[in-house]
Design an enzyme around this catalytic site. Sequence first.
Site, short mmCIF file in Angstrom:
data_model
loop_
_atom_site.label_atom_id
_atom_site.label_comp_id
_atom_site.label_asym_id
_atom_site.label_seq_id
_atom_site.Cartn_x
_atom_site.Cartn_y
_atom_site.Cartn_z
N GLU A 102 -12.76 6.28 -2.08
CA GLU A 102 -11.46 6.21 -1.41
C GLU A 102 -11.67 5.80 0.04
O GLU A 102 -12.48 6.39 0.74
CB GLU A 102 -10.78 7.59 -1.52
CG GLU A 102 -9.51 7.74 -0.71
CD GLU A 102 -8.44 6.68 -0.97
OE1 GLU A 102 -8.03 6.49 -2.12
OE2 GLU A 102 -8.03 6.02 0.01
N ASP A 133 -15.41 1.77 1.28
CA ASP A 133 -14.76 0.59 0.69
C ASP A 133 -15.40 0.36 -0.68
O ASP A 133 -16.60 0.08 -0.78
CB ASP A 133 -15.00 -0.60 1.62
CG ASP A 133 -14.50 -1.90 1.03
OD1 ASP A 133 -13.42 -1.89 0.40
OD2 ASP A 133 -15.19 -2.92 1.18
N ASP A 169 -3.69 -0.74 -4.51
CA ASP A 169 -2.65 -1.25 -3.59
C ASP A 169 -2.35 -2.71 -3.92
O ASP A 169 -3.27 -3.53 -3.97
CB ASP A 169 -3.14 -1.15 -2.13
CG ASP A 169 -3.19 0.29 -1.65
OD1 ASP A 169 -2.41 1.12 -2.15
OD2 ASP A 169 -4.02 0.59 -0.77
N LYS A 202 2.50 -9.11 0.19
CA LYS A 202 2.64 -10.39 0.89
C LYS A 202 1.48 -11.32 0.54
O LYS A 202 0.33 -10.87 0.52
CB LYS A 202 2.67 -10.17 2.41
CG LYS A 202 3.92 -9.49 2.87
CD LYS A 202 3.96 -9.42 4.38
CE LYS A 202 5.22 -8.66 4.80
NZ LYS A 202 5.12 -8.10 6.13
N ASP A 211 1.46 -0.64 -11.82
CA ASP A 211 2.91 -0.76 -12.05
C ASP A 211 3.41 -2.14 -11.64
O ASP A 211 4.60 -2.41 -11.74
CB ASP A 211 3.66 0.32 -11.24
CG ASP A 211 3.35 0.25 -9.76
OD1 ASP A 211 2.16 0.16 -9.42
OD2 ASP A 211 4.29 0.27 -8.95
N PHE A 246 0.06 8.45 -9.12
CA PHE A 246 0.93 7.28 -9.17
C PHE A 246 1.53 7.08 -10.56
O PHE A 246 2.67 6.68 -10.68
CB PHE A 246 0.17 6.02 -8.71
CG PHE A 246 0.59 5.59 -7.35
CD1 PHE A 246 0.22 6.35 -6.24
CD2 PHE A 246 1.36 4.47 -7.15
CE1 PHE A 246 0.62 5.98 -4.96
CE2 PHE A 246 1.77 4.09 -5.89
CZ PHE A 246 1.40 4.83 -4.79
C1 LIG Z 1 -1.58 3.09 -4.58
S1 LIG Z 1 -2.84 4.27 -4.27
C2 LIG Z 1 -3.25 4.88 -5.88
C3 LIG Z 1 -4.05 6.14 -5.84
C4 LIG Z 1 -4.47 6.71 -7.21
N1 LIG Z 1 -5.37 5.81 -7.89
C5 LIG Z 1 -3.26 6.97 -8.06
O1 LIG Z 1 -3.06 6.25 -9.05
O2 LIG Z 1 -2.53 7.93 -7.74
C6 LIG Z 1 -4.24 3.20 -3.92
C7 LIG Z 1 -5.38 3.94 -3.27
O3 LIG Z 1 -6.49 3.05 -3.13
C8 LIG Z 1 -7.07 3.25 -1.85
N2 LIG Z 1 -7.80 2.01 -1.51
C9 LIG Z 1 -7.27 0.84 -1.10
N3 LIG Z 1 -8.24 -0.07 -0.88
C10 LIG Z 1 -9.42 0.55 -1.16
C11 LIG Z 1 -10.77 0.14 -1.10
N4 LIG Z 1 -11.10 -1.09 -0.73
N5 LIG Z 1 -11.73 1.04 -1.45
C12 LIG Z 1 -11.39 2.29 -1.82
N6 LIG Z 1 -10.12 2.74 -1.88
C13 LIG Z 1 -9.14 1.88 -1.57
C14 LIG Z 1 -5.90 3.56 -0.96
O4 LIG Z 1 -6.28 4.20 0.25
C15 LIG Z 1 -5.06 4.46 -1.87
O5 LIG Z 1 -5.43 5.80 -1.77
#
Ligand SMILES: C[S@@+](CC[C@H](N)C(=O)[O-])C[C@H]1O[C@@H](n2cnc3c(N)ncnc32)[C@H](O)[C@@H]1O
Length: 213
Positions: A69, A96, A119, A123, A155, A194
């Site tokens: 995360e 990352d 995520d 855009k 989604d 989510f």
């Molecule tokens: C939309 S949330 C979904 C969280 C979880 N998987 C869920 O379904 O409830 C996306 C998560 O991915 C994390 N994230 C985004 N880019 C990332 C990356 N490059 N490496 C690790 N985590 C990342 C964000 O901080 C966020 O917590």
Amino acid sequence: MGRRALRKIDPSLDLSHHLKAFDQLPRPWDARALFGRCGSLEVEVGTGKGLFLRNAAAGRPDVDLLGIEIAQKYARFAAAALARREVKNAVVALADAPRVFRELLPDGSLAAVHVYFPDPWWKKRHQKRRVMKGPFLSDVQRTLTPGGKLHFWTDVEEYFRVSLELLARHTDLKGPLEVPETPAEHEMAYRTHFERRMRLHGEPVYRAEFRKE
Ligand SMILES: C[S@@+](CC[C@H](N)C(=O)[O-])C[C@H]1O[C@@H](n2cnc3c(N)ncnc32)[C@H](O)[C@@H]1O
């Protein structure tokens, strides 16, 4: 991600086993240094608040789970939930995810990779920040063991379609295999926070599973 403020973390909670910064991850890679054993390892990309990680770890004590995360507040929240429950077989890396794959995870080291609701970066000019990109997917293929699985749920229909095209182009993984929706047997019986949010709002969820031959 979530709009509600996160619950405060008890400052007396020791997160040292459950939360690792990128620089604290073992190199060369050694799962034993994180879990005290070298079992079947699964990785979750974008752990968020950590519902999947803690349910999967509790339900499958024979498996080790590494959640990755990038946001500190979510990484700490997910790690605290594991620490409170004294879960031994799950750890959160504040890092990352594509970088952890690229720089640390060896070939054939993972029994599964889980990517739930990444995520979408709506855009066009931001879409380069998406995790489901060619080089990362090649790393998923490389790090899975034969028979290992990639689980990808979102989604966002467009992100789903584009990712499936990238998977076909950059990997030999077999799929997409169909993943049926299962009824939620209790309030928190969802794969992730989510998924719970989307289903409670009646929004569609696109699910795919891929397998390394
Ligand atoms: C939309 S949330 C979904 C969280 C979880 N998987 C869920 O379904 O409830 C996306 C998560 O991915 C994390 N994230 C985004 N880019 C990332 C990356 N490059 N490496 C690790 N985590 C990342 C964000 O901080 C966020 O917590």
